[in-house]
Scaffold this active site. Structure first.
Site, PDB file in Angstrom:
ATOM      1  N   ASP A  58       0.867  -1.183   0.000  1.00  0.00           N
ATOM      2  CA  ASP A  58       0.000   0.000   0.000  1.00  0.00           C
ATOM      3  C   ASP A  58       0.906   1.236   0.000  1.00  0.00           C
ATOM      4  O   ASP A  58       2.140   1.119  -0.158  1.00  0.00           O
ATOM      5  CB  ASP A  58      -0.998  -0.031   1.175  1.00  0.00           C
ATOM      6  N   HIS A  59       0.301   2.411   0.195  1.00  0.00           N
ATOM      7  CA  HIS A  59       1.082   3.647   0.152  1.00  0.00           C
ATOM      8  C   HIS A  59       2.166   3.675   1.230  1.00  0.00           C
ATOM      9  O   HIS A  59       3.229   4.243   1.018  1.00  0.00           O
ATOM     10  CB  HIS A  59       0.151   4.857   0.293  1.00  0.00           C
ATOM     11  N   CYS A  73       3.302  -2.972   4.001  1.00  0.00           N
ATOM     12  CA  CYS A  73       2.456  -1.812   4.310  1.00  0.00           C
ATOM     13  C   CYS A  73       3.236  -0.967   5.308  1.00  0.00           C
ATOM     14  O   CYS A  73       4.451  -1.137   5.433  1.00  0.00           O
ATOM     15  CB  CYS A  73       1.072  -2.236   4.803  1.00  0.00           C
ATOM     16  N   GLY A  74       2.564  -0.060   6.006  1.00  0.00           N
ATOM     17  CA  GLY A  74       3.305   0.809   6.912  1.00  0.00           C
ATOM     18  C   GLY A  74       4.016   0.024   7.998  1.00  0.00           C
ATOM     19  O   GLY A  74       5.205   0.219   8.264  1.00  0.00           O
ATOM     20  N   THR A  75       3.271  -0.879   8.632  1.00  0.00           N
ATOM     21  CA  THR A  75       3.841  -1.689   9.713  1.00  0.00           C
ATOM     22  C   THR A  75       4.067  -3.142   9.314  1.00  0.00           C
ATOM     23  O   THR A  75       4.756  -3.874  10.032  1.00  0.00           O
ATOM     24  CB  THR A  75       2.872  -1.720  10.911  1.00  0.00           C
ATOM     25  N   GLY A  76       3.437  -3.597   8.268  1.00  0.00           N
ATOM     26  CA  GLY A  76       3.427  -5.023   7.904  1.00  0.00           C
ATOM     27  C   GLY A  76       2.320  -5.794   8.602  1.00  0.00           C
ATOM     28  O   GLY A  76       2.019  -6.941   8.236  1.00  0.00           O
ATOM     29  N   ILE A  77       1.694  -5.173   9.602  1.00  0.00           N
ATOM     30  CA  ILE A  77       0.710  -5.887  10.417  1.00  0.00           C
ATOM     31  C   ILE A  77      -0.569  -6.171   9.630  1.00  0.00           C
ATOM     32  O   ILE A  77      -1.064  -7.306   9.608  1.00  0.00           O
ATOM     33  CB  ILE A  77       0.386  -5.095  11.705  1.00  0.00           C
ATOM     34  N   GLY A  78      -1.100  -5.148   8.980  1.00  0.00           N
ATOM     35  CA  GLY A  78      -2.334  -5.351   8.216  1.00  0.00           C
ATOM     36  C   GLY A  78      -2.149  -6.412   7.144  1.00  0.00           C
ATOM     37  O   GLY A  78      -3.000  -7.306   6.976  1.00  0.00           O
ATOM     38  N   MET A  79      -1.039  -6.331   6.428  1.00  0.00           N
ATOM     39  CA  MET A  79      -0.766  -7.315   5.375  1.00  0.00           C
ATOM     40  C   MET A  79      -0.700  -8.726   5.957  1.00  0.00           C
ATOM     41  O   MET A  79      -1.229  -9.688   5.368  1.00  0.00           O
ATOM     42  CB  MET A  79       0.553  -6.990   4.665  1.00  0.00           C
ATOM     43  N   HIS A 118      11.870 -22.949   9.953  1.00  0.00           N
ATOM     44  CA  HIS A 118      10.929 -23.631  10.847  1.00  0.00           C
ATOM     45  C   HIS A 118       9.474 -23.514  10.424  1.00  0.00           C
ATOM     46  O   HIS A 118       8.662 -24.352  10.803  1.00  0.00           O
ATOM     47  CB  HIS A 118      11.069 -23.081  12.280  1.00  0.00           C
ATOM     48  N   ARG A 150      10.426 -32.358  11.999  1.00  0.00           N
ATOM     49  CA  ARG A 150       9.451 -32.035  13.046  1.00  0.00           C
ATOM     50  C   ARG A 150       8.701 -30.741  12.730  1.00  0.00           C
ATOM     51  O   ARG A 150       7.554 -30.556  13.159  1.00  0.00           O
ATOM     52  CB  ARG A 150      10.129 -31.952  14.416  1.00  0.00           C
ATOM     53  N   HIS A 151       9.332 -29.869  11.972  1.00  0.00           N
ATOM     54  CA  HIS A 151       8.662 -28.599  11.632  1.00  0.00           C
ATOM     55  C   HIS A 151       7.541 -28.836  10.625  1.00  0.00           C
ATOM     56  O   HIS A 151       6.504 -28.192  10.689  1.00  0.00           O
ATOM     57  CB  HIS A 151       9.693 -27.603  11.107  1.00  0.00           C
TER      58      HIS A 151
HETATM   59  C1  RB5 Z   1      -1.860   2.912   6.331  1.00  0.00           C
HETATM   60  O1  RB5 Z   1      -1.853   4.178   6.894  1.00  0.00           O
HETATM   61  C2  RB5 Z   1      -1.461   1.879   7.359  1.00  0.00           C
HETATM   62  O2  RB5 Z   1      -2.509   1.683   8.265  1.00  0.00           O
HETATM   63  C3  RB5 Z   1      -1.076   0.589   6.689  1.00  0.00           C
HETATM   64  O3  RB5 Z   1      -0.005   0.821   5.837  1.00  0.00           O
HETATM   65  C4  RB5 Z   1      -0.619  -0.548   7.591  1.00  0.00           C
HETATM   66  O4  RB5 Z   1       0.382  -0.131   8.463  1.00  0.00           O
HETATM   67  C5  RB5 Z   1      -1.695  -1.323   8.246  1.00  0.00           C
HETATM   68  O5  RB5 Z   1      -1.428  -2.300   8.966  1.00  0.00           O
END
Ligand code: RB5
Length: 149
Positions: A8-9, A65-71, A98, A132-133
């Site tokens: 994303d952006h 993405c910004g944090t990688g968390i959403g992805m 693993h 095992r993995h």
């Molecule tokens: C976009 O502002 C941000 O929320 C997205 O890139 C990402 O970090 C979500 O997990």
């Protein structure tokens, strides 16, 4: 190797660096966007990469993405996808050894390009340890093709 990549952006700048790096290493890259820093919704780009990895049209996927968390949240909802959100080299390597990760998630607002490129390289080059993995991964998803012999 065939690698699909999406961002994303918040991950756009790092994606551009990773695409150039992968091409320089001789990999075949499917760049599924986004293609500018305009605000977009990360699930839409995650799903494009997830489809290609799930259908085995590419061997690996990279999502930024910004944090990688959403992805990583989106990717790990899909059977057959093992997405690893990594911010340093050790987990990038261990996610292959693993966890047989097939998607690497990174945060474009978390890590710089030189670390990210080093992570991408080790992640692409590290094999799965199996044994095992593999047994443990098959306890998560017995229907995975890896568990069908
Ligand atoms: C976009 O502002 C941000 O929320 C997205 O890139 C990402 O970090 C979500 O997990």
């Amino acid at each position: 190797m065939k690698v699909a990549i999406g961002a994303d952006h918040g991950g756009f700048d790092l994606k551009e660096e990773v695409v150039a790096f992968l091409k320089g290493l001789g990999h075949q890259v499917e760049d599924l966007g986004c293609y500018s820093k305009d605000s977009v919704d990360y699930p839409l780009y995650a799903k494009k990469v997830i489809e290609l990895v799930k259908d085995r049209e590419v061997e690996r996927g990279i999502l930024i993405c910004g944090t990688g968390i959403g992805m990583s949240i989106v990717a790990n909802r899909t059977p057959g996808i093992r997405a690893a959100l990594c911010h340093e080299l050790f987990t990038a390597e261990m996610s292959r050894r693993h966890n047989n990760s097939n998607i690497l998630c990174m945060g474009g607002r978390v890590i710089g390009p030189s670390l990210a490129l080093a992570m991408v390289k080790v992640w692409l080059e590290t094999p799965f340890d199996g044994g095992r993995h593999e047994r443990r991964l098959c306890q998560i998803d017995p229907d995975d093709s890896m568990c069908q012999d």
